[in-house]
Design an enzyme around this catalytic site. Structure first.
Site, PDB file in Angstrom:
ATOM      1  N   ASP A  49     -39.544  16.251 -31.284  1.00  0.00           N
ATOM      2  CA  ASP A  49     -38.806  17.331 -31.624  1.00  0.00           C
ATOM      3  C   ASP A  49     -38.826  17.380 -33.223  1.00  0.00           C
ATOM      4  O   ASP A  49     -38.371  18.324 -33.859  1.00  0.00           O
ATOM      5  CB  ASP A  49     -37.148  16.886 -31.266  1.00  0.00           C
ATOM      6  CG  ASP A  49     -36.683  15.785 -31.818  1.00  0.00           C
ATOM      7  OD1 ASP A  49     -37.374  14.792 -32.463  1.00  0.00           O
ATOM      8  OD2 ASP A  49     -35.314  15.413 -31.534  1.00  0.00           O
ATOM      9  N   SER A  50     -39.864  16.290 -33.598  1.00  0.00           N
ATOM     10  CA  SER A  50     -40.380  16.632 -35.084  1.00  0.00           C
ATOM     11  C   SER A  50     -40.710  18.023 -35.015  1.00  0.00           C
ATOM     12  O   SER A  50     -41.022  18.408 -36.258  1.00  0.00           O
ATOM     13  CB  SER A  50     -41.168  15.435 -35.402  1.00  0.00           C
ATOM     14  OG  SER A  50     -42.227  15.336 -34.381  1.00  0.00           O
ATOM     15  N   ASP A  88     -39.794  14.756 -25.891  1.00  0.00           N
ATOM     16  CA  ASP A  88     -38.174  14.514 -26.315  1.00  0.00           C
ATOM     17  C   ASP A  88     -37.215  15.235 -25.729  1.00  0.00           C
ATOM     18  O   ASP A  88     -37.447  16.464 -25.732  1.00  0.00           O
ATOM     19  CB  ASP A  88     -38.224  14.857 -27.968  1.00  0.00           C
ATOM     20  CG  ASP A  88     -38.397  13.700 -28.939  1.00  0.00           C
ATOM     21  OD1 ASP A  88     -38.013  12.460 -28.361  1.00  0.00           O
ATOM     22  OD2 ASP A  88     -38.671  13.565 -30.222  1.00  0.00           O
ATOM     23  N   LYS A 118     -37.763  10.816 -23.911  1.00  0.00           N
ATOM     24  CA  LYS A 118     -37.589  10.146 -24.999  1.00  0.00           C
ATOM     25  C   LYS A 118     -36.009  10.779 -25.332  1.00  0.00           C
ATOM     26  O   LYS A 118     -35.926  11.730 -25.584  1.00  0.00           O
ATOM     27  CB  LYS A 118     -38.461  10.065 -26.026  1.00  0.00           C
ATOM     28  CG  LYS A 118     -37.951   9.214 -27.256  1.00  0.00           C
ATOM     29  CD  LYS A 118     -39.028   8.943 -28.221  1.00  0.00           C
ATOM     30  CE  LYS A 118     -39.222   9.907 -29.256  1.00  0.00           C
ATOM     31  NZ  LYS A 118     -38.049  10.272 -30.256  1.00  0.00           N
ATOM     32  N   GLU A 120     -32.899   9.614 -28.216  1.00  0.00           N
ATOM     33  CA  GLU A 120     -32.567   8.514 -29.450  1.00  0.00           C
ATOM     34  C   GLU A 120     -30.997   8.148 -29.090  1.00  0.00           C
ATOM     35  O   GLU A 120     -30.295   8.642 -28.868  1.00  0.00           O
ATOM     36  CB  GLU A 120     -32.522   9.598 -30.814  1.00  0.00           C
ATOM     37  CG  GLU A 120     -33.746   9.883 -31.268  1.00  0.00           C
ATOM     38  CD  GLU A 120     -33.631  10.751 -32.458  1.00  0.00           C
ATOM     39  OE1 GLU A 120     -32.514  10.745 -33.336  1.00  0.00           O
ATOM     40  OE2 GLU A 120     -34.435  11.506 -32.903  1.00  0.00           O
ATOM     41  N   GLU A 187     -37.782   3.025 -35.504  1.00  0.00           N
ATOM     42  CA  GLU A 187     -38.246   3.855 -36.384  1.00  0.00           C
ATOM     43  C   GLU A 187     -37.778   3.552 -37.722  1.00  0.00           C
ATOM     44  O   GLU A 187     -36.461   3.058 -37.636  1.00  0.00           O
ATOM     45  CB  GLU A 187     -37.780   5.517 -36.411  1.00  0.00           C
ATOM     46  CG  GLU A 187     -37.999   6.354 -37.363  1.00  0.00           C
ATOM     47  CD  GLU A 187     -38.012   7.641 -37.267  1.00  0.00           C
ATOM     48  OE1 GLU A 187     -37.998   8.322 -36.188  1.00  0.00           O
ATOM     49  OE2 GLU A 187     -38.204   8.465 -38.387  1.00  0.00           O
TER      50      GLU A 187
HETATM   51  O1  KIV Z   1     -39.856  13.677 -32.870  1.00  0.00           O
HETATM   52  C1  KIV Z   1     -40.763  12.599 -33.317  1.00  0.00           C
HETATM   53  O2  KIV Z   1     -41.951  13.234 -33.540  1.00  0.00           O
HETATM   54  C2  KIV Z   1     -40.452  11.535 -33.018  1.00  0.00           C
HETATM   55  C3  KIV Z   1     -41.461  10.497 -33.702  1.00  0.00           C
HETATM   56  C4  KIV Z   1     -41.230  10.243 -35.043  1.00  0.00           C
HETATM   57  C5  KIV Z   1     -41.489   9.031 -32.970  1.00  0.00           C
HETATM   58  O3  KIV Z   1     -39.357  10.918 -32.358  1.00  0.00           O
END
Ligand code: KIV
Length: 276
Positions: A49-50, A88, A118, A120, A187
């Protein structure tokens, strides 16, 4: 491994089995061409989600929806044949109810055919991770610095600096591993604590700003190639400056167009090829 047009794709079980072995190579990917370039070199591609920040120009990672993540997951799956692809779960799609979390995770897998999702969070997310895993969807955990929650935790702060913080992230890693995650992203965590977390859990840890002690490494590709320059965290190594190259290419193109050097006859249709 699963067969996908003749190429064997790395499974989440294979990622899990790499604990303590050769370092896992992971990068983020958001588009088909990017996935095609990275695929041969990586074990795992994360549709992170970056992308909210490095593709959509938002100030935090919070502004993306499940639909957006699914569209990018589909794009990456079109480009990646070999890497394990993880998508994500965006902010708002999993935190408040197990039912919603399982529904979001299943939607991602059904609509993208990616290998895993993924999410968080630490101990408070352990039951959610277990619910998604029990529904048959492999989960990559993400502990330590949590970008989705950074706003409410005083910004992007390195974790594990004092005893209390170290105990907390250690407990988070243990809880998410015990809940059934096949691997953990750690992270922004100080080296001794990331090392201790890696020693403590029996699944691979994938570090980003968390030291070489982790079982693998991940970077945001845009940071690594110089396509996101708003800020560059200390843990980033830039291997090429594509931002500068793009600027130079645009400048040269503009100069050619303004001075009548582009297009040339070789770029035209219905024109005799000039004799050489
Ligand atoms: O969203 C993302 O790119 C991430 C990485 C920083 C691991 O979670």
């Amino acid at each position: 491994m699963t067969e996908d047009s003749g190429v064997t794709r790395i499974s989440t079980d294979e990622i899990r089995s790499r604990k303590g072995g050769a370092p896992l190579v992971c990068l983020t990917a958001y588009t088909t061409p990017m996935a095609k370039s990275l695929d041969a070199h990586c074990d795992l591609l994360l549709v992170g989600d970056s992308l909210a920040m490095v593709i959509y120009g938002l100030e935090t990672t919070r502004g993306v929806t499940l639909d957006i993540m699914i569209a990018h997951g589909q794009a990456v799956m079109r480009g990646a044949q070999r890497s394990c692809v993880v998508v994500d779960l965006p902010h708002g799609s999993y935190e408040n109810s197990h039912y919603k979390a399982v529904a979001s995770a299943c939607r991602v897998i059904e609509e993208t055919s990616a290998q895993a999702v993924k999410l968080e969070g630490g101990a408070e997310m352990a039951e959610t991770v277990a619910a998604i895993v029990n529904a048959g969807v492999p989960v990559l955990g993400h502990v330590g610095l949590l970008p989705q929650k950074a706003e409410h935790r005083g910004g992007f702060k390195i974790q594990g600096k004092d005893d209390e913080g170290a105990k907390q992230v250690m407990a988070d890693a243990r809880a998410i591993a015990d809940a059934g995650a096949f691997a953990l992203v750690i992270e922004g965590t100080v080296e001794p604590v990331a090392r201790a977390m890696t020693e403590d859990v029996d699944v691979p840890t994938i570090g980003i700003g968390a030291s070489p002690a982790c079982d693998g490494q991940i970077l945001v590709t845009q940071d690594m190639v110089g396509l996101f320059a708003d800020f560059t965290p200390k843990f980033v190594k830039r291997y090429v400056d594509l931002g500068a190259a793009l600027n130079d290419a645009a400048e040269a193109y503009a100069d050619d167009v303004r001075n009548g050097r582009f297009p040339g006859l070789e770029h035209c249709f219905g024109v005799e090829k000039p004799e050489s």
